[in-house]
Design a protein around this motif. Structure first.
Motif, mmCIF file in Angstrom:
data_model
loop_
_atom_site.group_PDB
_atom_site.id
_atom_site.type_symbol
_atom_site.label_atom_id
_atom_site.label_comp_id
_atom_site.label_asym_id
_atom_site.label_seq_id
_atom_site.Cartn_x
_atom_site.Cartn_y
_atom_site.Cartn_z
ATOM 1 N N ASP A 242 -76.568 -27.626 11.384
ATOM 2 C CA ASP A 242 -76.131 -26.311 10.962
ATOM 3 C C ASP A 242 -74.735 -25.973 11.460
ATOM 4 O O ASP A 242 -74.118 -25.033 10.981
ATOM 5 N N CYS A 243 -74.246 -26.677 12.457
ATOM 6 C CA CYS A 243 -72.990 -26.265 13.076
ATOM 7 C C CYS A 243 -72.249 -27.467 13.647
ATOM 8 O O CYS A 243 -72.517 -27.898 14.753
ATOM 9 N N ARG A 244 -71.335 -28.006 12.870
ATOM 10 C CA ARG A 244 -70.603 -29.185 13.319
ATOM 11 C C ARG A 244 -69.132 -28.842 13.541
ATOM 12 O O ARG A 244 -68.412 -28.505 12.609
ATOM 13 N N PRO A 245 -68.653 -28.902 14.803
ATOM 14 C CA PRO A 245 -67.246 -28.578 15.079
ATOM 15 C C PRO A 245 -66.299 -29.600 14.456
ATOM 16 O O PRO A 245 -66.628 -30.766 14.312
ATOM 17 N N CYS A 279 -68.536 -25.944 11.714
ATOM 18 C CA CYS A 279 -68.804 -25.008 12.803
ATOM 19 C C CYS A 279 -67.473 -24.407 13.245
ATOM 20 O O CYS A 279 -66.624 -25.116 13.761
ATOM 21 N N PHE A 280 -67.263 -23.102 12.995
ATOM 22 C CA PHE A 280 -66.000 -22.459 13.319
ATOM 23 C C PHE A 280 -66.179 -21.436 14.442
ATOM 24 O O PHE A 280 -67.044 -20.562 14.352
ATOM 25 N N SER A 281 -65.332 -21.534 15.448
ATOM 26 C CA SER A 281 -65.317 -20.542 16.522
ATOM 27 C C SER A 281 -64.635 -19.270 16.017
ATOM 28 O O SER A 281 -64.063 -19.246 14.932
ATOM 29 N N CYS A 309 -71.377 -19.743 13.430
ATOM 30 C CA CYS A 309 -70.469 -19.526 14.560
ATOM 31 C C CYS A 309 -71.201 -19.764 15.883
ATOM 32 O O CYS A 309 -72.268 -19.175 16.114
ATOM 33 N N PRO A 310 -70.673 -20.602 16.777
ATOM 34 C CA PRO A 310 -71.362 -20.886 18.038
ATOM 35 C C PRO A 310 -71.285 -19.735 19.054
ATOM 36 O O PRO A 310 -72.155 -19.617 19.903
ATOM 37 N N ASN A 311 -70.253 -18.908 18.971
ATOM 38 C CA ASN A 311 -70.115 -17.792 19.925
ATOM 39 C C ASN A 311 -70.343 -16.455 19.227
ATOM 40 O O ASN A 311 -69.447 -15.636 19.074
ATOM 41 N N LYS A 312 -71.590 -16.266 18.778
ATOM 42 C CA LYS A 312 -71.953 -15.051 18.043
ATOM 43 C C LYS A 312 -71.797 -13.786 18.892
ATOM 44 O O LYS A 312 -71.601 -12.691 18.358
ATOM 45 N N ASP A 313 -71.897 -13.939 20.203
ATOM 46 C CA ASP A 313 -71.787 -12.771 21.069
ATOM 47 C C ASP A 313 -70.395 -12.143 21.040
ATOM 48 O O ASP A 313 -70.208 -10.998 21.447
#
Length: 338
Positions: A242-245, A279-281, A309-313
């Protein structure tokens, strides 16, 4: 007695397989007769069938009689040739054409190449059951790839940029990626293209076959290490599908390809494809969003980007990309709901 039983069993299996094949073709022929289909749909069905089924010359001739255009007959025959069962009878197909030039062209693209043996061992993705990405779960049909490949053959220059555009906008098998990569001459260009193409390959675990295209031992080792690393990450990292940088070079290419689209509709379509596949920051999403003028388009992309997005917070920081309070409120509500 045992020999008789074995012979009977073999004949039964052969008859069963033959009967099943005849049933498949009968069903396919019935589809071609449907009056509700346009000629384009019928052609598409014929190309799909001949790509995925073994076929006799008599059946191919029968199918071609549904088409009056020599050009369409030619496309079906070229497409069907690799799976023709009785190739010794293929000469009968040439009589289908009113224009002799199509018969000549068909010969040169089928039987004339029979003696050519490829030194490259291409993998078969037909029975692949290994891991895939969400963005590439079904490779491009072979007849569509042949159409693209034919266009490439007629171009004088096929650089990395042009081939990357084709690869990044499609889901391809490793074999198809290898065929495109062969168009490049230098080992370095092939190496760079293969690294880029990995994420767009359907049969990821077959990607080791691509080392055959690299003659430089150092680059071949680097390619295999890259594949090892990606496969290990794929198998061990939760959420990889689901999330590949992307690497910085890959990201720069993605952003530039979006910028180069002249029309908003096409730019939006391309941005969505890249967001779904990668996967986009936060810092990488922002420049993509700013390539669009309307808040409606921006908000739709933000909502799509959120799940990858890995940093949803920290996603709230992207609110500043929106201009109007109405869309800002909708963005806030979206974050509260998620």
């Amino acid at each position: 007695m045992k020999l008789r039983t074995l012979l009977f069993l073999a004949l039964s299996i052969s008859f069963s397989s033959f009967a099943q094949k005849k049933t498949d073709y009968a069903t396919f022929k019935k589809e071609l007769k449907q009056k509700k289909y346009t000629p384009e749909v019928i052609l598409d069905k014929a190309l799909n069938y001949s790509s995925s089924h073994d076929i006799y010359v008599s059946e191919l001739i029968d199918a071609c009689r549904f088409f009056s255009s020599d050009r369409r007959k030619y496309r079906i025959c070229v497409n069907a040739y690799p799976r023709i069962i009785d190739k010794r009878n293929f000469f009968q197909v040439y009589d289908l054409f009113q224009n002799f030039s199509f018969a000549i062209q068909l010969y040169h693209n089928t039987q004339a190449n029979q003696s050519e043996v490829s030194e490259i061992d291409y993998p078969n993705a037909e029975y692949y059951r290994g891991p895939t990405t969400n963005s590439c779960n079904k490779p491009m049909p072979e007849y569509q790839f042949r159409s693209i490949y034919s266009q490439i053959r007629n171009r004088r220059n096929n650089g990395n940029r042009y081939l990357k555009d084709i690869i990044s906008n499609n889901c391809l098998s490793t074999r198809q990626i290898m065929k495109l990569t062969e168009k490049l001459q230098s080992n370095r260009n092939r190496y760079d293209l293969l690294k880029f193409a990995f994420q767009f390959s359907y049969d990821l675990e077959n990607f080791y076959y691509t080392e055959q295209l690299i003659n430089d031992n150092y680059l071949k080792q680097q390619l295999n290490r890259f594949i090892d690393r990606e496969i290990n990450q794929l198998n061990n990292h939760v959420g990889f599908d689901d999330c590949r940088p992307l690497s910085q070079n890959e990201y720069d290419y993605v952003l530039k390809s979006i910028k180069d689209e002249r029309f908003t509709k096409e730019r939006l379509k391309l941005a969505k494809q890249h967001i779904e596949r990668n996967c986009f920051s936060i810092d990488r999403i922002r420049p993509i969003i700013k390539e669009f003028s309307f808040d409606k388009d921006k908000l739709n992309l933000l909502k799509l980007s959120y799940q990858f997005c890995p940093n949803k917070d920290q996603f709230y920081k992207l609110k500043e990309t929106l201009s109007f309070s109405r869309y800002k409120r909708e963005f806030d509500q979206f974050l509260l709901d998620h």
